[in-house]
Design a protein around this motif. Structure first.
Motif, PDB file in Angstrom:
ATOM      1  N   THR A  21      -7.678  15.054  -6.603  1.00 52.30           N
ATOM      2  CA  THR A  21      -6.405  15.187  -5.886  1.00 52.30           C
ATOM      3  C   THR A  21      -6.681  15.306  -4.389  1.00 52.30           C
ATOM      4  OG1 THR A  21      -5.383  16.322  -7.751  1.00 52.30           O
ATOM      5  CG2 THR A  21      -4.335  16.589  -5.609  1.00 52.30           C
ATOM      6  N   ARG A  22      -5.922  14.588  -3.586  1.00 48.58           N
ATOM      7  CA  ARG A  22      -6.056  14.718  -2.141  1.00 48.58           C
ATOM      8  C   ARG A  22      -5.624  16.120  -1.728  1.00 48.58           C
ATOM      9  NH1 ARG A  22      -1.936  12.347   2.384  1.00 48.58           N
ATOM     10  NH2 ARG A  22      -2.967  13.233   4.211  1.00 48.58           N
TER      11      ARG A  22
ATOM     12  N   HIS B 255       2.890   9.394   8.654  1.00 47.83           N
ATOM     13  CA  HIS B 255       2.285   8.594   7.589  1.00 47.83           C
ATOM     14  C   HIS B 255       1.468   7.473   8.224  1.00 47.83           C
ATOM     15  CE1 HIS B 255       2.086   5.842   4.113  1.00 47.83           C
ATOM     16  NE2 HIS B 255       2.310   6.905   3.365  1.00 47.83           N
TER      17      HIS B 255
ATOM     18  N   GLN C  96       0.810  -1.210   0.000  1.00 46.60           N
ATOM     19  CA  GLN C  96       0.000   0.000   0.000  1.00 46.60           C
ATOM     20  C   GLN C  96       0.854   1.275   0.000  1.00 46.60           C
ATOM     21  OE1 GLN C  96      -3.205  -0.181   3.023  1.00 46.60           O
ATOM     22  NE2 GLN C  96      -2.681  -2.337   3.249  1.00 46.60           N
TER      23      GLN C  96
ATOM     24  N   GLU D 183       5.096   9.532  -3.413  1.00 45.87           N
ATOM     25  CA  GLU D 183       4.154  10.549  -2.948  1.00 45.87           C
ATOM     26  C   GLU D 183       4.800  11.935  -2.998  1.00 45.87           C
ATOM     27  OE1 GLU D 183       1.500   9.494   0.306  1.00 45.87           O
ATOM     28  OE2 GLU D 183       2.578   7.601   0.538  1.00 45.87           O
ATOM     29  N   THR D 184       4.005  12.912  -3.389  1.00 42.95           N
ATOM     30  CA  THR D 184       4.475  14.288  -3.498  1.00 42.95           C
ATOM     31  C   THR D 184       3.540  15.224  -2.745  1.00 42.95           C
ATOM     32  OG1 THR D 184       5.514  13.916  -5.656  1.00 42.95           O
ATOM     33  CG2 THR D 184       4.946  16.185  -5.101  1.00 42.95           C
TER      34      THR D 184
ATOM     35  N   ALA E 169       3.692   3.395  -4.012  1.00 41.20           N
ATOM     36  CA  ALA E 169       3.601   4.526  -4.945  1.00 41.20           C
ATOM     37  C   ALA E 169       4.349   5.735  -4.383  1.00 41.20           C
ATOM     38  CB  ALA E 169       2.144   4.891  -5.192  1.00 41.20           C
TER      39      ALA E 169
ATOM     40  N   TYR F 156       0.644   7.320 -11.622  1.00 46.04           N
ATOM     41  CA  TYR F 156       0.657   6.436 -10.452  1.00 46.04           C
ATOM     42  C   TYR F 156       1.110   7.144  -9.174  1.00 46.04           C
ATOM     43  CZ  TYR F 156       5.532   6.313 -11.969  1.00 46.04           C
ATOM     44  OH  TYR F 156       6.795   6.666 -12.358  1.00 46.04           O
ATOM     45  N   GLU F 157       1.487   8.406  -9.302  1.00 43.73           N
ATOM     46  CA  GLU F 157       2.003   9.154  -8.162  1.00 43.73           C
ATOM     47  C   GLU F 157       0.849   9.670  -7.298  1.00 43.73           C
ATOM     48  OE1 GLU F 157       5.189  12.843  -7.624  1.00 43.73           O
ATOM     49  OE2 GLU F 157       4.636  12.084  -9.604  1.00 43.73           O
ATOM     50  N   ARG F 158       1.034   9.635  -5.990  1.00 45.33           N
ATOM     51  CA  ARG F 158       0.035  10.165  -5.065  1.00 45.33           C
ATOM     52  C   ARG F 158       0.413  11.605  -4.705  1.00 45.33           C
ATOM     53  NH1 ARG F 158       0.034   4.836  -1.166  1.00 45.33           N
ATOM     54  NH2 ARG F 158      -1.088   3.446  -2.577  1.00 45.33           N
ATOM     55  N   VAL F 159      -0.480  12.514  -4.991  1.00 48.64           N
ATOM     56  CA  VAL F 159      -0.203  13.931  -4.773  1.00 48.64           C
ATOM     57  C   VAL F 159      -1.138  14.468  -3.704  1.00 48.64           C
ATOM     58  CG1 VAL F 159      -0.144  16.227  -5.818  1.00 48.64           C
ATOM     59  CG2 VAL F 159       0.585  14.230  -7.146  1.00 48.64           C
ATOM     60  N   THR F 160      -0.577  15.238  -2.779  1.00 53.02           N
ATOM     61  CA  THR F 160      -1.370  15.951  -1.783  1.00 53.02           C
ATOM     62  C   THR F 160      -1.103  17.441  -1.947  1.00 53.02           C
ATOM     63  OG1 THR F 160      -1.253  14.115  -0.197  1.00 53.02           O
ATOM     64  CG2 THR F 160      -1.820  16.287   0.676  1.00 53.02           C
TER      65      THR F 160
END
Length: 277
Positions: free
Chosen positions: A265-266, A196, A151, A156-157, A154, A246-250
């Motif tokens: 987008t989160r 995290h 999980q 993350e940025t 990926a 595939y990148e998770r962006v916040t």
């Protein structure tokens, strides 16, 4: 403190016997293909070793003077001749057994670089997709944590709306020295120990967008500064849209209009960030 003083057996609070007097760590190198599918560099353990013939990660006992990242990179050099400079550390997953732990160091690889056994501890080193890993006989320790570790594969940025965050921080007189206020924020951000939900240590990529009078703020280690040539909101939207699929962006901002421009987008408000400083 002596080199290789970690070799030896230890027993955890659960009654299991583990290799590594001070615990152990392993390197999980992951590469994402063009379509976003992750590939993990896996090691087939030599038949004579503990749980020989199973598949897991290059790794081993941690010495008393090492942290988990130092240990994992050293083991990867010894077992697979891997160069840590080709990897970006993303985080560390802690598998705590009570008095003994195994730390999985997750690192992003830009390519499927060639790897081969560098000593007698492994018989093969191969990049495997998730479906291929599922078909292998896995080392019991790796198998027990794998569903959770997956999980966090990926990259993350965090994208920071610096003007919005500085305003929420409400330093005395910040509006008279926006560049100075931005510089102080970035210097605080570089020292954050990010929290995290899965990882004990998390090292996201951090992109800070500055605008107007804050332009020209110097970069700090671990933070990429992007200067908005015009509208800060337009630049923030562009940075978010440039992320790999595939990148998770916040996106960290309280600007409702900006949030609406990046659906899916989160987003987190400045308080989420300021509470971690």
């Amino acid at each position: 403190m002596a080199a290789r003083d970690g070799d030896g057996w230890a027993q955890c609070a659960q009654g299991h016997r583990h290799w590594g007097v001070y615990g152990a760590s392993g390197l999980l190198a992951v590469h994402h293909g063009a379509g976003g599918e992750p590939y993990v560099l896996m090691q087939e353990r030599a038949a004579w070793s503990h749980h020989g013939g199973t598949w897991g990660l290059p790794g081993g006992a941690r010495d008393s003077h090492e942290d988990s990242i130092e240990s994992a990179l050293r083991e990867a050099r010894e077992e697979a001749a891997l160069d840590g400079a080709a990897l970006r550390i993303e985080g560390v997953y802690l598998d705590d057994h009570g008095g003994w732990s195994f730390d999985t160091v997750i690192a992003e690889a830009e390519e499927l670089f060639e790897a081969r056994p560098a000593n007698a501890e492994s018989t093969a080193l191969t990049w495997l997709s998730l479906s291929e890993i599922a078909g292998k006989e896995l080392h019991p320790g790796f198998a027990a944590s794998w569903a959770t570790v997956q999980q966090a594969l990926a990259p993350e940025t965090l994208v920071l709306d610096v003007a919005n965050i500085v305003g929420a921080r409400a330093e005395h007189g910040w509006w008279r020295d926006r560049r100075g206020a931005a510089e102080r924020l970035l210097n605080d951000v570089k020292d954050v120990r990010w929290r995290h939900p899965i990882l004990a240590q998390w090292f996201p990529k951090v992109v800070a967008v500055v605008e107007g009078a804050a332009r020209g703020v110097p970069s700090v280690p671990g933070v990429e500064v992007v200067e908005a040539p015009g509208s800060g909101d337009d630049t923030l939207v562009e940075v978010v849209r440039q992320a790999r699929p595939y990148e998770r962006v916040t996106l960290v901002t309280a600007d409702r209009g900006l949030r609406e421009r990046v659906p899916g987008t989160r987003t987190e408000g400045p308080k989420w960030l300021l509470n971690q400083l």
